[in-house]
Design a protein around this motif. Structure first.
Motif, PDB file in Angstrom:
ATOM      1  N   GLU A   1      46.868  32.703  46.303  1.00 55.31           N
ATOM      2  CA  GLU A   1      45.732  33.626  46.212  1.00 55.31           C
ATOM      3  C   GLU A   1      46.018  34.737  45.200  1.00 55.31           C
ATOM      4  O   GLU A   1      45.143  35.125  44.416  1.00 55.31           O
ATOM      5  CB  GLU A   1      45.451  34.246  47.585  1.00 55.31           C
TER       6      GLU A   1
ATOM      7  N   ARG B   1      45.693  33.476  41.656  1.00 55.43           N
ATOM      8  CA  ARG B   1      44.288  33.378  41.243  1.00 55.43           C
ATOM      9  C   ARG B   1      43.741  34.754  40.885  1.00 55.43           C
ATOM     10  O   ARG B   1      43.030  34.913  39.890  1.00 55.43           O
ATOM     11  CB  ARG B   1      43.451  32.738  42.361  1.00 55.43           C
ATOM     12  N   LEU B   2      44.087  35.756  41.684  1.00 56.57           N
ATOM     13  CA  LEU B   2      43.625  37.116  41.415  1.00 56.57           C
ATOM     14  C   LEU B   2      44.156  37.617  40.080  1.00 56.57           C
ATOM     15  O   LEU B   2      43.403  38.192  39.282  1.00 56.57           O
ATOM     16  CB  LEU B   2      44.093  38.056  42.540  1.00 56.57           C
ATOM     17  N   TYR B   3      45.429  37.388  39.824  1.00 54.14           N
ATOM     18  CA  TYR B   3      46.029  37.846  38.567  1.00 54.14           C
ATOM     19  C   TYR B   3      45.373  37.164  37.364  1.00 54.14           C
ATOM     20  O   TYR B   3      45.129  37.797  36.339  1.00 54.14           O
ATOM     21  CB  TYR B   3      47.544  37.578  38.571  1.00 54.14           C
ATOM     22  N   ARG B   4      45.059  35.870  37.508  1.00 59.86           N
ATOM     23  CA  ARG B   4      44.414  35.147  36.404  1.00 59.86           C
ATOM     24  C   ARG B   4      43.032  35.730  36.121  1.00 59.86           C
ATOM     25  O   ARG B   4      42.621  35.855  34.966  1.00 59.86           O
ATOM     26  CB  ARG B   4      44.313  33.658  36.739  1.00 59.86           C
ATOM     27  N   GLU B   5      42.314  36.078  37.190  1.00 63.12           N
ATOM     28  CA  GLU B   5      40.988  36.678  37.022  1.00 63.12           C
ATOM     29  C   GLU B   5      41.067  38.015  36.289  1.00 63.12           C
ATOM     30  O   GLU B   5      40.130  38.419  35.597  1.00 63.12           O
ATOM     31  CB  GLU B   5      40.334  36.878  38.397  1.00 63.12           C
ATOM     32  N   LEU B   6      42.214  38.690  36.465  1.00 61.08           N
ATOM     33  CA  LEU B   6      42.420  39.981  35.801  1.00 61.08           C
ATOM     34  C   LEU B   6      43.066  39.820  34.427  1.00 61.08           C
ATOM     35  O   LEU B   6      43.404  40.813  33.773  1.00 61.08           O
ATOM     36  CB  LEU B   6      43.300  40.878  36.680  1.00 61.08           C
ATOM     37  N   GLY B   7      43.267  38.566  34.024  1.00 62.54           N
ATOM     38  CA  GLY B   7      43.872  38.316  32.721  1.00 62.54           C
ATOM     39  C   GLY B   7      45.370  38.538  32.716  1.00 62.54           C
ATOM     40  O   GLY B   7      45.968  38.809  31.665  1.00 62.54           O
TER      41      GLY B   7
ATOM     42  N   GLU C   1      49.428  37.443  34.557  1.00 61.27           N
ATOM     43  CA  GLU C   1      50.208  36.343  35.124  1.00 61.27           C
ATOM     44  C   GLU C   1      51.167  36.900  36.171  1.00 61.27           C
ATOM     45  O   GLU C   1      51.867  37.889  35.933  1.00 61.27           O
ATOM     46  CB  GLU C   1      51.012  35.631  34.029  1.00 61.27           C
TER      47      GLU C   1
END
Length: 229
Positions: A136, A139-145, A147
């Motif tokens: 989870e 996924r959150l970090y990816r949404e924020l651009g 890693e």
């Protein structure tokens, strides 16, 4: 305000007066300092743990609360965990640093004692929970651009910064109150972990190592009321 606190403040003031030459000796040195009164230990029953977790389930702080009940780690130890500290394949985690707040600033430090710096085994249930939790977070970090890296904190603030201990303490108190557990502190989750382990028949040595105590004897004495028939 406790008598112990007042004695300490008065002693410091008189110590300054001695240094300035106003007094020949600190009167507080002539009396025994009062012992600070320990807060009573509060342990949750299995039923209360279930109610607490159900109440906290939709909270941002559910993962750290669940992990506290599953490991017995101190608040500072949990907030200092990074993903590098957690080995999901070997189902273990290492306590290498702690997070404290001092003068309004969050600081990372090494654990105070060699016993506090430890590696403990996770239950399969906790390992599975943390695996899903990590997915989870990724996924959150990816949404924020971003890693998620091994050096990122496991339990950061909403802004992905070190989580202020007082913020966690305050929010936990609100959750506990909603669960009908008024007065239960975050630190009581550590006591509850030990209590549940004793009730399940886990050996004191295993519990002592998980808690990072200096000796098995200290653990046994601390939780004597749980081992007595």
């Amino acid at each position: 305000e406790s008598i112990h606190h007042r004695h300490r403040v008065l002693s410091q003031a008189l110590k300054w007066a001695v240094k300035q030459g106003y007094l020949g000796r600190n009167p507080c040195e002539l009396v025994d300092a009062p012992s600070p009164r320990k807060k009573p230990m509060r342990t949750l029953t299995p039923g209360e743990v279930e109610v607490l977790l159900d109440t906290a389930r939709d909270s941002y702080y559910y993962p750290v609360i669940y992990s506290a009940l599953s490991t017995g780690l101190r608040e500072a130890e949990l907030l200092g965990l990074t993903w590098r500290s957690i080995d999901l394949n070997m189902m273990s985690l290492s306590v290498n640093q702690v997070l404290y707040k001092r003068d309004g600033i969050c600081l990372f430090k090494e654990p105070k004692t060699a016993h506090s710096q430890r590696r403990i085994a996770m239950t399969p249930k906790l390992a599975l929970f943390l695996r899903e939790y990590r997915a989870e977070r990724e996924r959150l970090y990816r949404e924020l651009g971003k890693e998620l890296t091994l050096d990122d904190l496991v339990f950061p603030s909403v802004r992905l910064e070190p989580l202020n201990p007082s913020v966690l303490t305050h929010n936990f108190a609100r959750i506990a109150k909603r669960a009908g557990l008024n007065g239960v502190r975050f630190h009581d989750l550590r006591h509850s972990f030990a209590s549940l382990m004793f009730l399940r028949g886990v050996k004191p040595k295993v519990i002592s190592e998980a808690l990072g105590h200096s000796s098995v004897a200290f653990t046994t004495v601390s939780y004597t009321h749980l081992t007595l028939p």
